[in-house]
Design a protein around this motif. Structure first.
Motif, short mmCIF file in Angstrom:
data_model
loop_
_atom_site.label_atom_id
_atom_site.label_comp_id
_atom_site.label_asym_id
_atom_site.label_seq_id
_atom_site.Cartn_x
_atom_site.Cartn_y
_atom_site.Cartn_z
N GLY A 96 2.80 6.64 3.77
CA GLY A 96 2.05 5.44 4.13
C GLY A 96 2.42 4.20 3.37
O GLY A 96 1.56 3.40 3.02
N THR A 131 -4.10 6.54 -3.43
CA THR A 131 -3.55 5.40 -2.71
C THR A 131 -3.69 4.14 -3.56
O THR A 131 -4.76 3.88 -4.11
CB THR A 131 -4.26 5.20 -1.35
N TYR A 144 -3.20 -0.08 -3.86
CA TYR A 144 -3.19 -1.31 -3.08
C TYR A 144 -2.95 -2.50 -4.03
O TYR A 144 -3.55 -2.59 -5.10
CB TYR A 144 -4.53 -1.55 -2.39
N ASN A 203 1.06 11.79 -3.21
CA ASN A 203 0.49 13.12 -2.99
C ASN A 203 0.89 14.02 -4.15
O ASN A 203 2.08 14.27 -4.37
CB ASN A 203 0.96 13.68 -1.66
N SER A 224 -4.61 13.21 -3.45
CA SER A 224 -3.86 12.01 -3.09
C SER A 224 -4.46 10.77 -3.74
O SER A 224 -5.68 10.65 -3.86
CB SER A 224 -3.83 11.83 -1.57
N THR A 236 0.64 5.79 -0.73
CA THR A 236 -0.13 6.96 -1.11
C THR A 236 0.78 7.96 -1.82
O THR A 236 1.85 8.31 -1.32
CB THR A 236 -0.76 7.64 0.12
N GLN A 269 0.87 -1.18 0.00
CA GLN A 269 0.00 0.00 0.00
C GLN A 269 0.90 1.23 0.00
O GLN A 269 1.89 1.28 0.73
CB GLN A 269 -0.89 0.04 1.24
N THR A 306 -7.51 1.09 -6.05
CA THR A 306 -7.07 2.47 -5.81
C THR A 306 -8.14 3.20 -5.02
O THR A 306 -9.31 2.83 -5.04
CB THR A 306 -6.83 3.23 -7.14
#
Length: 334
Positions: A124, A91, A93, A60, A89, A58, A56, A83
Motif C-alpha cells: 500500500g 501503517t 502517514y 507487515n 501491521s 504499510t 502512506q 501511524t
C-alpha cells in the motif's frame, strides 16, 4: 494556524491516499530496512524519482509492532505525521506543505521493539505530489523490502557466495518472501511445511484480507491462519479433506507444483505448457491430482529433476529448493 495547517494536510492526505485511484510508474521504489532482524530498525523509502509531499505505506511484521519514531526531518509545524496499527501491521502517514524526500529517498524513522523482529513485507505505498497546478499520485500495492536491484545484504552465515542457491535466497529474502530461521541462519537444508509455502504466496499477493478457515487443524491466531483461509477461498490449495489441511506437514515436490499451478491459474497466467514426464524413470509415480501441475512446472523449468532420470515427486522440498523454485516463478512466470 498550526492546527489549521495540520487539519488541511490530514484532509488532503485522506482524500488523495484513500479515495483516488492511481497508477504505478517504473522504476518501482522499495523499502530499505537497516538493522533487519534486530530490535531496532530504521525505515527508508528508496528509489524515488521526483518530489513528493505525502506518503502512506504499510509494514507487515512477524509480530505486533513496537514504537515508531519519525525522522527528525519529518517533525515540524508544516508536517503532519500519524501511524495506525492492525494486528502485525503498521501503517505510516506523512503529509507536508513542501516536498519531504531527500533526493531519491524519504527517511521515515525508527521502529523499536522489546525483542528482535522482522519486516516481512511492505504494501500500500502511495506517494503524492501536491503541485500548484495538478496533483501527481503514484500507488504500489506491494513493495519490495531491501529490494535494491543492486546488492541484497543477507545476514545468514549458512548462505555463502558460490552456493548453488545463493542468488535465489538473496532474491526471496530481498523480496520479503522468505526470512531466516534465526537472525543469522537461513537453514537451507531444512524442510518446508505446507503452511510456510501458502504463507509465502500470501505475502507475494500482498497479504490480502481473508475470512475464516474451514479447516479444523488451522486454528485462529496462527501465522498461517489468514494465508490458508485466503488460499483455500481462491482455489490455490486444497486440504486432505474438507476439514484437514495439515499445516505442519512437510510439503512434497508434487504438492508444491500443484500449489504454484493453481496460483498461476488464479492469477490468469498461461499454464498450457506440458513436459513429457515419461522422460523420468519415476514420472509415472506423480499423483493423479498433480500430474498436469508437475508437467507444467517441469516444462516451465520451475521444478527440475533431482538428476537427469529422477523427478522424485513425493520427495520433500528443502528451504534452498523452495527459494530457488519461488525465485524462478517470480522472475519468469509472475
Amino acid at each position: 494556524m498550526k492546527r489549521k495547517l495540520s487539519l488541511l494536510l490530514t484532509a488532503a492526505l485522506a482524500v488523495i491516499l484513500f479515495i483516488s485511484p492511481a497508477a504505478a510508474a517504473n522504476p518501482q521504489p522499495w523499502v530499505q530496512v537497516d538493522g533487519l532482524g534486530t530490535a531496532n530498525q530504521t525505515i527508508t523509502i528508496r528509489g524515488l524519482s521526483g518530489g513528493f509531499d505525502a506518503i502512506q505505506v504499510t509494514l507487515n511484521l512477524d509480530k505486533a509492532p513496537g514504537t515508531f519514531t519519525f525522522d527528525q526531518a519529518l517533525i515540524g509545524s508544516d508536517i503532519h505525521t500519524a501511524t495506525s496499527r492492525e494486528g502485525n501491521s503498521l501503517t505510516l502517514y506523512v503529509a507536508a506543505k513542501n516536498h519531504i524526500n531527500q533526493g531519491d529517498e524519504i527517511p521515515l524513522g525508527a521502529l523499536a521493539g522489546a525483542e528482535p523482529f522482522t519486516v516481512l513485507s511492505a504494501s500500500g505505498l502511495k506517494l503524492v505530489d501536491l503541485e500548484d497546478t495538478a496533483t501527481k499520485e503514484l500507488s504500489y500495492p506491494t513493495v519490495g523490502v531491501n529490494d535494491n536491484p543492486g546488492v541484497v545484504e543477507m545476514p545468514f552465515t549458512d548462505v555463502k557466495s558460490g552456493d548453488w542457491f545463493y542468488d535465489s535466497v538473496g532474491y526471496v529474502y530481498g523480496e520479503g518472501l522468505m526470512n531466516g530461521t534465526s537472525p543469522t541462519a537461513f537453514s537451507p537444508n531444512q524442510t518446508t511445511t505446507r503452511a510456510m509455502i501458502v504463507t509465502i504466496l500470501y505475502r507475494y499477493e500482498g497479504s490480502p484480507a481473508a475470512g475464516a478457515s474451514t479447516f479444523r487443524d488451522v486454528p485462529a491466531g496462527q501465522y498461517y491462519t489468514a494465508p490458508v483461509a485466503w488460499a483455500a477461498a481462491n482455489g490455490v490449495v486444497n486440504g486432505y479433506s474438507a476439514t484437514q489441511f495439515g499445516p505442519n506437514d512437510t510439503i512434497t515436490r508434487e504438492q508444491m507444483a500443484a500449489i504454484l499451478y493453481r496460483y498461476a491459474q488464479y492469477k490468469g497466467y498461461d499454464v498450457s505448457g506440458r513436459a513429457d514426464l515419461s522422460a523420468y524413470s519415476d514420472g509415472n509415480r506423480v499423483s493423479s491430482y498433480a500430474r498436469d501441475a508437475m508437467a507444467w512446472a517441469n516444462q516451465a523449468k520451475l521444478i527440475n529433476g533431482v538428476d537427469e532420470r529422477t523427478l522424485d515427486p513425493a520427495g520433500s522440498a528443502t528451504r534452498a529448493q523452495v527459494a530457488t523454485i519461488l525465485a524462478r516463478f517470480c522472475q519468469t512466470i509472475g
